[in-house]
Enzyme design. Structure first.
Site, mmCIF file in Angstrom:
data_model
loop_
_atom_site.group_PDB
_atom_site.id
_atom_site.type_symbol
_atom_site.label_atom_id
_atom_site.label_comp_id
_atom_site.label_asym_id
_atom_site.label_seq_id
_atom_site.Cartn_x
_atom_site.Cartn_y
_atom_site.Cartn_z
ATOM 1 N N GLY A 83 0.829 -1.506 -0.311
ATOM 2 C CA GLY A 83 0.129 0.365 0.113
ATOM 3 C C GLY A 83 1.045 1.381 0.019
ATOM 4 O O GLY A 83 1.038 1.916 -0.893
ATOM 5 N N ASP A 84 1.839 1.162 1.238
ATOM 6 C CA ASP A 84 2.914 2.567 0.677
ATOM 7 C C ASP A 84 3.695 2.511 -0.486
ATOM 8 O O ASP A 84 4.077 3.297 -1.133
ATOM 9 C CB ASP A 84 3.676 2.488 1.801
ATOM 10 C CG ASP A 84 3.548 2.285 3.710
ATOM 11 O OD1 ASP A 84 2.653 3.676 3.791
ATOM 12 O OD2 ASP A 84 2.378 1.773 4.129
ATOM 13 N N LEU A 85 4.358 0.966 -1.193
ATOM 14 C CA LEU A 85 5.218 1.193 -1.940
ATOM 15 C C LEU A 85 4.720 1.803 -3.535
ATOM 16 O O LEU A 85 4.961 2.502 -4.354
ATOM 17 C CB LEU A 85 5.954 -0.415 -2.027
ATOM 18 C CG LEU A 85 6.651 0.013 -0.545
ATOM 19 C CD1 LEU A 85 7.393 -1.444 -1.014
ATOM 20 C CD2 LEU A 85 7.720 0.681 -0.532
#
Length: 425
Positions: free
Chosen positions: A195-197
């Protein structure tokens, strides 16, 4: 153009000297100044990629509440002191400024820095910067060319925008979690913070697109990237499978939904991925593994026939398993790796030590002085004329305050000393 006038006080020689100390190796983004107010991963990694590519990136942290990832393992150690390898990997090449944005003096410092910046990156919950009196609109009034990149869980608009979010929030709300794992078990989150990446990658793309527009027109803009949106865009065919056929994606383990063979197979010392599903690749595989008769077998002689789930389970998969059973991963790669998609499933230790990883400079070393050397992943973007620089260390909190404020805001030594005395920096 704007009524905001940055504070001055430093003489030209001091500004020049500070600018030289903030110099970065030449790169595609040479001359681009980035203010990084973000924390932990999605924003910091996006800003770090810009630093690798030649931008001058200023990491701005609250002196009373620094980036929490400074406390994340693993740690480089110098006696009783620790430096986070996690923080180092996602903040390399940045200059450090500790700045209290809760204070009016801190807000004024940021406004002065914005006046000479090209990009600002933040990943606060939407509304946080507005509460501080520093929304995009106010900063754009100071610097109309500013590219303001805001990465958040649900985006800057919509009924969900103010909800708190982490990586797992995006995997859950974006549908990815429900698709991952095995059919007869509860779904499994993707094992990295995708999700962050994914938001990092879309954040960088959006920033560069907006920066190109600003350089061409003189007009910056808000780049709004949501983790949930980013995950939805990473679900491959799941959306059109549902909108066209009404099919809801579900966990399928190591198998592809319909491409076969295209999965994990056991071998003598582990597992390999094998994906020779086209007619050309299937023919090459049958020849390599000594079963040429399977090429013309009327039940499995075309890709469409091999895609059939029942035919695949009864005829194709057992044949592939027989090819691999008595061979090691290395033997299989040696035999077939240059001909068909066949790859050993490696541990991260094997990846780090793989000569191929070194050839691509995907593990790089950074000198942290008395803390030792940090080995972290390199830059996957390979530019032939302006290669990335990946060996610059991450900053200690606030360590470049004097140079940043002198070079970018024009502050003299007295102004900087007063800010430090007042706890603003």
């Amino acid at each position: 153009m704007t009524e905001h006038q940055p504070s001055t006080g430093a003489d030209p020689e001091a500004i020049l000297a500070a600018t030289e100390r903030l110099a970065v190796p030449p790169g595609s983004l040479e001359g681009v100044v980035v203010l990084d107010l973000s924390r932990v991963l999605a924003g910091p990694y996006a800003a770090s990629m810009l630093a690798d590519l030649g931008a001058t990136v200023i990491k701005i942290e609250n002196p009373n509440d620094p980036d929490v990832s400074r406390g994340f393992p693993p740690y480089l150690r110098d006696g009783d002191e620790e430096f986070s390898g996690y923080y180092g990997q996602y903040n390399r090449g940045k200059f450090g400024l500790a700045l209290d944005l809760a204070s009016e003096a801190g807000k004024e410092v940021l406004r002065d820095l914005v006046a000479s910046a090209d990009v600002l990156v933040e990943n606060f919950r939407p509304g946080t910067m507005a509460k501080l009196g520093l929304p995009y609109e106010a900063l754009a009034a100071i610097n109309p060319k500013l590219v303001y990149t805001a990465i958040s869980g649900y985006g800057q608009t919509g009924a969900r925008s103010r909800r708190p979010a982490f990586d797992n929030t995006a995997q859950a709300a974006g549908g990815l979690w429900s698709m991952n794992g095995y059919a007869d078990q509860p779904p499994v989150r993707v094992g990295v913070t995708i999700g962050d990446l994914s938001a990092t990658m879309f954040g960088v793309i959006g920033t560069l697109a907006a920066l190109r527009h600003a350089e061409r027109t003189g007009v910056g803009q808000l780049v709004d990237v949501a983790q949930v949106d980013s995950i939805i865009a990473m679900t491959e065919t799941a959306v059109v499978d549902y909108t066209v056929d009404g099919t809801v994606a579900s966990p399928s383990g190591n198998e592809h939904a319909w491409v076969r063979p295209y999965e994990l197979f056991p071998c003598a010392d582990g597992q390999v991925f094998f994906g020779a599903y086209t007619d050309k690749l299937w023919k090459a595989s049958c020849e390599l593994f000594g079963t040429p008769e399977a090429i013309a077998d009327p039940e499995i002689d075309t890709m469409r026939k091999r895609f059939d789930e029942e035919v695949y389970a009864r005829r194709v998969k057992p044949l592939v398993i027989s090819w691999f059973a008595d061979r090691t991963r290395a033997e299989l790669e040696e035999l077939a790796g240059d001909v068909v998609p066949l790859t050993a499933v490696k541990t991260i230790g094997e990846v780090v030590d793989d000569p191929g990883t070194a050839e691509r400079e995907m593990v790089v070393e950074t000198d942290y002085g008395s803390f030792g050397t940090l080995r972290s992943f390199g830059q996957p973007i390979k530019l032939s004329a302006t290669p990335a620089t990946t060996d610059r260390p991450a900053n200690h909190m606030g360590e470049h305050a004097d140079d940043v404020l002198t070079a970018l805001a024009g502050y003299g030594a007295g102004r900087i000393a007063a800010l430090r005395s007042d706890g603003v920096i």
